[in-house]
Write an enzyme that holds these catalytic residues in place. Structure first.
Site, PDB file in Angstrom:
ATOM      1  N   ASP A  75       4.305   0.228  46.404  1.00  7.43           N
ATOM      2  CA  ASP A  75       3.362   1.036  47.185  1.00  7.43           C
ATOM      3  C   ASP A  75       3.327   2.450  46.601  1.00  7.43           C
ATOM      4  O   ASP A  75       3.849   3.400  47.166  1.00  7.43           O
ATOM      5  CB  ASP A  75       3.783   1.062  48.654  1.00  7.43           C
ATOM      6  CG  ASP A  75       2.750   1.732  49.549  1.00  7.43           C
ATOM      7  OD1 ASP A  75       1.636   2.014  49.060  1.00  7.43           O
ATOM      8  OD2 ASP A  75       3.074   1.974  50.730  1.00  7.43           O
ATOM      9  N   THR A  96       6.174   5.837  42.495  1.00  5.74           N
ATOM     10  CA  THR A  96       6.431   7.227  42.191  1.00  5.74           C
ATOM     11  C   THR A  96       5.147   8.053  42.322  1.00  5.74           C
ATOM     12  O   THR A  96       4.088   7.645  41.857  1.00  5.74           O
ATOM     13  CB  THR A  96       6.983   7.372  40.762  1.00  5.74           C
ATOM     14  OG1 THR A  96       8.215   6.674  40.677  1.00  5.74           O
ATOM     15  CG2 THR A  96       7.190   8.814  40.363  1.00  5.74           C
ATOM     16  N   ASN A 121       6.502  -3.812  32.641  1.00 11.49           N
ATOM     17  CA  ASN A 121       5.415  -2.913  32.980  1.00 11.49           C
ATOM     18  C   ASN A 121       5.486  -1.635  32.162  1.00 11.49           C
ATOM     19  O   ASN A 121       6.560  -1.178  31.781  1.00 11.49           O
ATOM     20  CB  ASN A 121       5.438  -2.579  34.485  1.00 11.49           C
ATOM     21  CG  ASN A 121       6.224  -1.316  34.793  1.00 11.49           C
ATOM     22  OD1 ASN A 121       5.696  -0.193  34.751  1.00 11.49           O
ATOM     23  ND2 ASN A 121       7.498  -1.482  35.096  1.00 11.49           N
ATOM     24  N   PHE A 125       3.404   5.872  35.712  1.00 10.65           N
ATOM     25  CA  PHE A 125       3.271   6.704  36.912  1.00 10.65           C
ATOM     26  C   PHE A 125       1.809   6.860  37.337  1.00 10.65           C
ATOM     27  O   PHE A 125       1.348   7.952  37.669  1.00 10.65           O
ATOM     28  CB  PHE A 125       3.879   8.095  36.699  1.00 10.65           C
ATOM     29  CG  PHE A 125       5.390   8.153  36.723  1.00 10.65           C
ATOM     30  CD1 PHE A 125       6.149   7.044  37.047  1.00 10.65           C
ATOM     31  CD2 PHE A 125       6.044   9.337  36.422  1.00 10.65           C
ATOM     32  CE1 PHE A 125       7.553   7.116  37.064  1.00 10.65           C
ATOM     33  CE2 PHE A 125       7.430   9.419  36.438  1.00 10.65           C
ATOM     34  CZ  PHE A 125       8.184   8.312  36.764  1.00 10.65           C
ATOM     35  N   ASN A 149       9.586   8.548  46.343  1.00  9.89           N
ATOM     36  CA  ASN A 149      10.057   8.609  44.965  1.00  9.89           C
ATOM     37  C   ASN A 149       9.185   9.595  44.211  1.00  9.89           C
ATOM     38  O   ASN A 149       7.974   9.403  44.100  1.00  9.89           O
ATOM     39  CB  ASN A 149       9.985   7.204  44.360  1.00  9.89           C
ATOM     40  CG  ASN A 149      10.581   7.114  42.972  1.00  9.89           C
ATOM     41  OD1 ASN A 149      10.126   7.776  42.046  1.00  9.89           O
ATOM     42  ND2 ASN A 149      11.582   6.270  42.817  1.00  9.89           N
ATOM     43  N   ASN A 180      13.190  10.400  40.262  1.00  8.81           N
ATOM     44  CA  ASN A 180      13.081   9.328  39.271  1.00  8.81           C
ATOM     45  C   ASN A 180      12.975   9.920  37.874  1.00  8.81           C
ATOM     46  O   ASN A 180      11.909  10.377  37.456  1.00  8.81           O
ATOM     47  CB  ASN A 180      11.851   8.472  39.581  1.00  8.81           C
ATOM     48  CG  ASN A 180      11.689   7.304  38.633  1.00  8.81           C
ATOM     49  OD1 ASN A 180      12.524   7.085  37.750  1.00  8.81           O
ATOM     50  ND2 ASN A 180      10.626   6.551  38.784  1.00  8.81           N
ATOM     51  N   SER A 183      12.294   6.212  34.360  1.00 10.69           N
ATOM     52  CA  SER A 183      11.217   5.358  33.871  1.00 10.69           C
ATOM     53  C   SER A 183      11.112   5.489  32.361  1.00 10.69           C
ATOM     54  O   SER A 183      11.135   6.595  31.824  1.00 10.69           O
ATOM     55  CB  SER A 183       9.882   5.757  34.506  1.00 10.69           C
ATOM     56  OG  SER A 183       8.824   5.084  33.856  1.00 10.69           O
ATOM     57  N   ASN A 185       8.460   4.858  30.735  1.00 11.56           N
ATOM     58  CA  ASN A 185       7.034   4.876  30.409  1.00 11.56           C
ATOM     59  C   ASN A 185       6.397   6.260  30.401  1.00 11.56           C
ATOM     60  O   ASN A 185       5.190   6.382  30.220  1.00 11.56           O
ATOM     61  CB  ASN A 185       6.286   3.965  31.392  1.00 11.56           C
ATOM     62  CG  ASN A 185       6.763   2.524  31.303  1.00 11.56           C
ATOM     63  OD1 ASN A 185       6.979   2.013  30.206  1.00 11.56           O
ATOM     64  ND2 ASN A 185       6.957   1.891  32.440  1.00 11.56           N
ATOM     65  N   THR A 186       7.194   7.300  30.601  1.00  8.77           N
ATOM     66  CA  THR A 186       6.737   8.680  30.437  1.00  8.77           C
ATOM     67  C   THR A 186       7.556   9.294  29.317  1.00  8.77           C
ATOM     68  O   THR A 186       8.762   9.479  29.473  1.00  8.77           O
ATOM     69  CB  THR A 186       6.921   9.494  31.734  1.00  8.77           C
ATOM     70  OG1 THR A 186       6.121   8.921  32.766  1.00  8.77           O
ATOM     71  CG2 THR A 186       6.515  10.948  31.523  1.00  8.77           C
ATOM     72  N   LYS A 221      17.719   8.382  40.546  1.00 12.93           N
ATOM     73  CA  LYS A 221      17.578   7.020  40.019  1.00 12.93           C
ATOM     74  C   LYS A 221      17.779   7.040  38.512  1.00 12.93           C
ATOM     75  O   LYS A 221      17.079   7.759  37.795  1.00 12.93           O
ATOM     76  CB  LYS A 221      16.195   6.467  40.363  1.00 12.93           C
ATOM     77  CG  LYS A 221      16.029   4.968  40.023  1.00 12.93           C
ATOM     78  CD  LYS A 221      14.762   4.417  40.644  1.00 12.93           C
ATOM     79  CE  LYS A 221      14.653   2.903  40.452  1.00 12.93           C
ATOM     80  NZ  LYS A 221      13.477   2.338  41.134  1.00 12.93           N
ATOM     81  N   ASN A 250      16.873   1.569  37.194  1.00 16.38           N
ATOM     82  CA  ASN A 250      15.467   1.363  36.866  1.00 16.38           C
ATOM     83  C   ASN A 250      15.332   0.174  35.914  1.00 16.38           C
ATOM     84  O   ASN A 250      16.276  -0.604  35.740  1.00 16.38           O
ATOM     85  CB  ASN A 250      14.888   2.646  36.260  1.00 16.38           C
ATOM     86  CG  ASN A 250      13.425   2.856  36.597  1.00 16.38           C
ATOM     87  OD1 ASN A 250      12.627   1.934  36.496  1.00 16.38           O
ATOM     88  ND2 ASN A 250      13.071   4.071  36.976  1.00 16.38           N
ATOM     89  N   THR A 251      14.185   0.059  35.263  1.00 12.54           N
ATOM     90  CA  THR A 251      13.933  -1.045  34.329  1.00 12.54           C
ATOM     91  C   THR A 251      14.619  -0.798  32.994  1.00 12.54           C
ATOM     92  O   THR A 251      15.000   0.325  32.658  1.00 12.54           O
ATOM     93  CB  THR A 251      12.432  -1.226  34.111  1.00 12.54           C
ATOM     94  OG1 THR A 251      11.894   0.012  33.605  1.00 12.54           O
ATOM     95  CG2 THR A 251      11.734  -1.564  35.409  1.00 12.54           C
ATOM     96  N   GLY A 272      13.192  -7.631  37.149  1.00 15.09           N
ATOM     97  CA  GLY A 272      13.313  -8.992  37.625  1.00 15.09           C
ATOM     98  C   GLY A 272      14.631  -9.630  37.237  1.00 15.09           C
ATOM     99  O   GLY A 272      15.571  -8.966  36.776  1.00 15.09           O
ATOM    100  N   GLY A 300      16.895  -6.866  39.566  1.00 16.87           N
ATOM    101  CA  GLY A 300      17.100  -8.286  39.330  1.00 16.87           C
ATOM    102  C   GLY A 300      17.583  -9.110  40.500  1.00 16.87           C
ATOM    103  O   GLY A 300      17.883 -10.300  40.322  1.00 16.87           O
TER     104      GLY A 300
END
Length: 369
Positions: A75, A96, A121, A125, A149, A180, A183, A185-186, A221, A250-251, A272, A300
């Site tokens: 969300d 986030t 993914n 963000f 977050n 956070n 991640s 991805n940033t 995190k 995190n991932t 996962g 996971g």
């Protein structure tokens, strides 16, 4: 991560044509949008029974009916925290969220690894920004602990300043905040986990928290890809502050557990089931370094047994997301029933008594699922 298991999650005749199979034929992000829309329409089931007393915990001053939360990433824009709480989550973490709206990375940017029960993914963000989330949360009653977050805009000249803005914006609305910095991805974001950068970040974030009208708990995190030397440094910095807790993890950017599978070569963070053993080992290694500091274990969890293992590795509470893509929301109920059963089977009275009972084995890599 994209939540695409709608049909086992939402059991309503109004959704009879929107089956799980149909969603899985969609691209993952489209399926996620359909799920959010259904939740906004009130089509999700509500938990009608009270959680067993064995699951009630106190976490950083928060009274939780159960220790199982919805992790950040589902969300992102604070659209459905109340429906999620009504489903039976003990806490719901939105975001986030970044100060300014951000489109994120180009699509496609989320990929299922069905064979392994994993998701990759590289969302980046994507969110509508502080103002939109604040407007939705202001005055909203959420029957669970509400977490926000907070993150930094990709093009920000000062990442730390963005986190401070997040604290100032949401300290009066949230039950807890999550910083956070993990991640993948940033670009450059994970550098904030390093010694001096982390010290500056936490000092400024906690200084901003001190000026708020209420003392909202703040969690940090961290990533699962940190080695033990890096964990040593994080523990030193964290324990020198009044940070309330950690979220581990995190991932991951590693691919060992999904090598050769479809979509495994996609750029981004892996979550996962394939993340479970790595994230749980890092949880245990962190627990050994931070003493009694509260830790939320995430990464996971896919079954009652894996939920119990997170506690045994040192978690005080846990969060889910990716496993629900494949298992549906009934996984939430199964996990809660499994935790309560484990408490009783071990002759204990509360789930908190499971925490850390196998921490040494998990930290040493002697335990796995």
């Amino acid at each position: 991560m994209i939540f695409s298991a709608l049909s086992p999650l939402l059991r309503s005749s109004a959704l009879q044509n929107l089956t799980q199979q149909a969603l899985l034929r969609m691209d993952a992000e489209t399926a996620h949008g359909a799920t959010i829309s259904a939740l906004k329409l009130g089509l999700a089931p509500q938990q009608t029974h009270t959680d067993p007393p064995e699951l009630r915990i106190a976490l950083c001053g928060l009274d939780l009916a159960n220790p199982v939360g919805m992790a950040a990433g589902f969300d992102k824009n604070a659209e459905v925290p109340r429906p999620l709480a009504q489903m039976g989550f003990g806490m719901v973490e939105i975001g986030t969220v970044t100060p300014r709206p951000q489109a994120g990375n180009p699509r496609p940017r989320s990929f299922r690894i069905v064979e392994a029960g994993g998701v990759i993914n590289r969302m980046g963000f994507n969110n509508e920004g502080h103002d939109a989330a604040y407007a939705r949360l202001k005055g909203l009653r959420v029957p669970a602990a509400l977490g926000v977050n907070i993150g930094a805009n990709k093009d920000s000249e000062d990442f730390v300043a963005d986190y401070v803005l997040g604290v100032k914006r949401f300290a009066d609305l949230a039950d807890y905040l999550t910083v956070n910095v993990s991640s993948p991805n940033t670009p450059g974001l994970r550098n904030l986990q390093a010694d001096e950068a982390l010290r500056r970040l936490l000092n400024e974030v906690l200084a901003a928290r001190a000026k708020a009208r209420v003392r909202v708990p703040v969690f940090l995190k961290i990533a699962p890809d940190l080695d033990e030397t890096a964990l040593d440094a994080i523990a030193r910095v964290v324990l020198a502050t009044d940070l309330d807790g950690l979220i581990v993890s995190n991932t991951t950017i590693t691919r060992d557990t999904v090598a050769g599978m479809e979509n495994a070569n996609q750029t981004g963070g892996l979550s996962g089931k394939p993340l479970f053993n790595l994230s749980t080992q890092k949880l245990a290694q962190t627990r050994l370094r931070v003493g009694d500091l509260p830790i939320i274990g995430v990464g996971g969890i896919h079954s009652p047994q894996s939920a119990v293992a997170k506690f045994e590795a040192g978690a005080n509470a846990i969060q889910l997301y990716s496993a629900l893509v494949f298992g549906g929301l009934d996984l939430l109920d199964r996990i809660k029933r499994g935790l309560a059963a484990a408490v009783r089977a071990q002759g204990k009275t509360n789930v908190s008594e499971l925490s850390g009972t196998q921490v040494a084995d998990w930290a040493a890599g002697k335990a796995e699922l």
